[in-house]
Design an enzyme around this catalytic site. Sequence first.
Site, PDB file in Angstrom:
ATOM      1  N   LYS A 173      -2.514  -1.878  -3.142  1.00 32.18           N
ATOM      2  CA  LYS A 173      -3.585  -1.070  -2.531  1.00 32.18           C
ATOM      3  C   LYS A 173      -3.229   0.402  -2.679  1.00 32.18           C
ATOM      4  O   LYS A 173      -2.595   0.993  -1.793  1.00 32.18           O
ATOM      5  CB  LYS A 173      -3.745  -1.457  -1.057  1.00 32.18           C
ATOM      6  N   GLU A 233       0.829  -1.215   0.000  1.00 31.83           N
ATOM      7  CA  GLU A 233       0.000   0.000   0.000  1.00 31.83           C
ATOM      8  C   GLU A 233       0.860   1.261   0.000  1.00 31.83           C
ATOM      9  O   GLU A 233       1.321   1.696   1.049  1.00 31.83           O
ATOM     10  CB  GLU A 233      -0.919  -0.009   1.238  1.00 31.83           C
TER      11      GLU A 233
HETATM   12  P1  13P Z   1      -9.376   4.144   4.335  1.00 33.63           P
HETATM   13  O1  13P Z   1     -10.230   3.407   3.350  1.00 33.63           O
HETATM   14  O2  13P Z   1     -10.148   4.756   5.471  1.00 33.63           O
HETATM   15  O3  13P Z   1      -8.420   5.090   3.671  1.00 33.63           O
HETATM   16  O4  13P Z   1      -8.468   3.061   5.051  1.00 33.63           O
HETATM   17  C1  13P Z   1      -7.882   2.074   4.288  1.00 33.63           C
HETATM   18  C2  13P Z   1      -6.658   1.625   4.940  1.00 33.63           C
HETATM   19  O5  13P Z   1      -6.486   0.478   5.245  1.00 33.63           O
HETATM   20  C3  13P Z   1      -5.611   2.618   5.192  1.00 33.63           C
HETATM   21  O6  13P Z   1      -4.429   1.954   5.428  1.00 33.63           O
END
Ligand code: 13P
Length: 348
Positions: free
Chosen positions: A219, A177
């Site tokens: 992500k 991510e």
């Molecule tokens: P949000 O969808 O609230 O941005 O959170 C996703 C997430 O896992 C952030 O690391």
Amino acid sequence: MNTHSIVETARALTAPGKGILAADESHGTIGKRFAAAGIENAPENRRRYRQLLFQTPGFAETIAGVILFDETIRQRADDGTPFPELLARAGVIPGIKVDAGAKPLANAPGERVTEGLDGLRERLGEYTGLGARFAKWRAVIEIGEGRPSLHCLAANAHALARYAALCQEAGVLPIVEPEVLMDGDHTIEQCFAASDAALERLFRSLREHRVDIEAVLVKPNMVVSGARCPRQAGVDEVAQATVRCLRRSVPAAVPGVVFLSGGQTPEQATAHLNAMNAMPAPHPWALSFSFARALQAPALDAWRGVPSQVQAAEEAFAHRLRLVRAAREGRYSAELERAGAGSRGAGA
Ligand code: 13P
């Protein structure tokens, strides 16, 4: 013992119509969300809240996997069933956030690098014993004067690649991510440039660290205008820019893209995901969700920690689940959005 293959896990998490619930807020982050809803940030309230989400009727029809926090993976439902077991019995795959958060990066004022590699091999061993089959590591990238720097992108990509390699060694699917934050007055073009650079550097690092890119999920943020930018890009513009950005850097061999919501409203995040899935040309990867706020916000708002509000919270959550499912299939609409608004309970 983890007897499932990593690719099988990736396929299950991105099955048609399904996606991931991010319920891995750290104590600090859930504390902010609870404070806004007037709920005390205590372990029992966190347990009751996560239980409400996991036991919402219809949950497993839309949610293929849940990202848990270290505390949550060790907690149990009222009847004593450990949360990972509760999820697995419903056919939902338990996952775990393994990073230790973003810390200031030396020689890069205002930028951060995510920590948590020390002891990760051992922690992954413990988490697989507790039932986790996938993991998440979040890097935070900010847009500003001279930011993101190459130094910041390289440091974060390096950490993500080392994490991903350790996950694959442990038989755990890594979700990588690299989040470009929405905070700020930057334009959608600046978000595009930062996201493009972050993804390009990330996939270069993954290869350098011999990570099998057919066995990861990415992500990313969607490519949007900064929250305080005077010109807010529309739904189609966001969808086009996001897909164009992904096509430049995310190899077609990657099985899926599971977006974060990043502070968009539930309606915005859902509409953007829908617009991408409604495009006529097919995408090489599944385009899905791994939302926290865009799935949970209406439920938390309805619950507020009050036992008599559990049903209203479940209805608000079930409504969002139906909507993201529709967005996965490119059939979300404003009418569908309104259709469940009446069932949210008193005060909605
Ligand atoms: P949000 O969808 O609230 O941005 O959170 C996703 C997430 O896992 C952030 O690391």
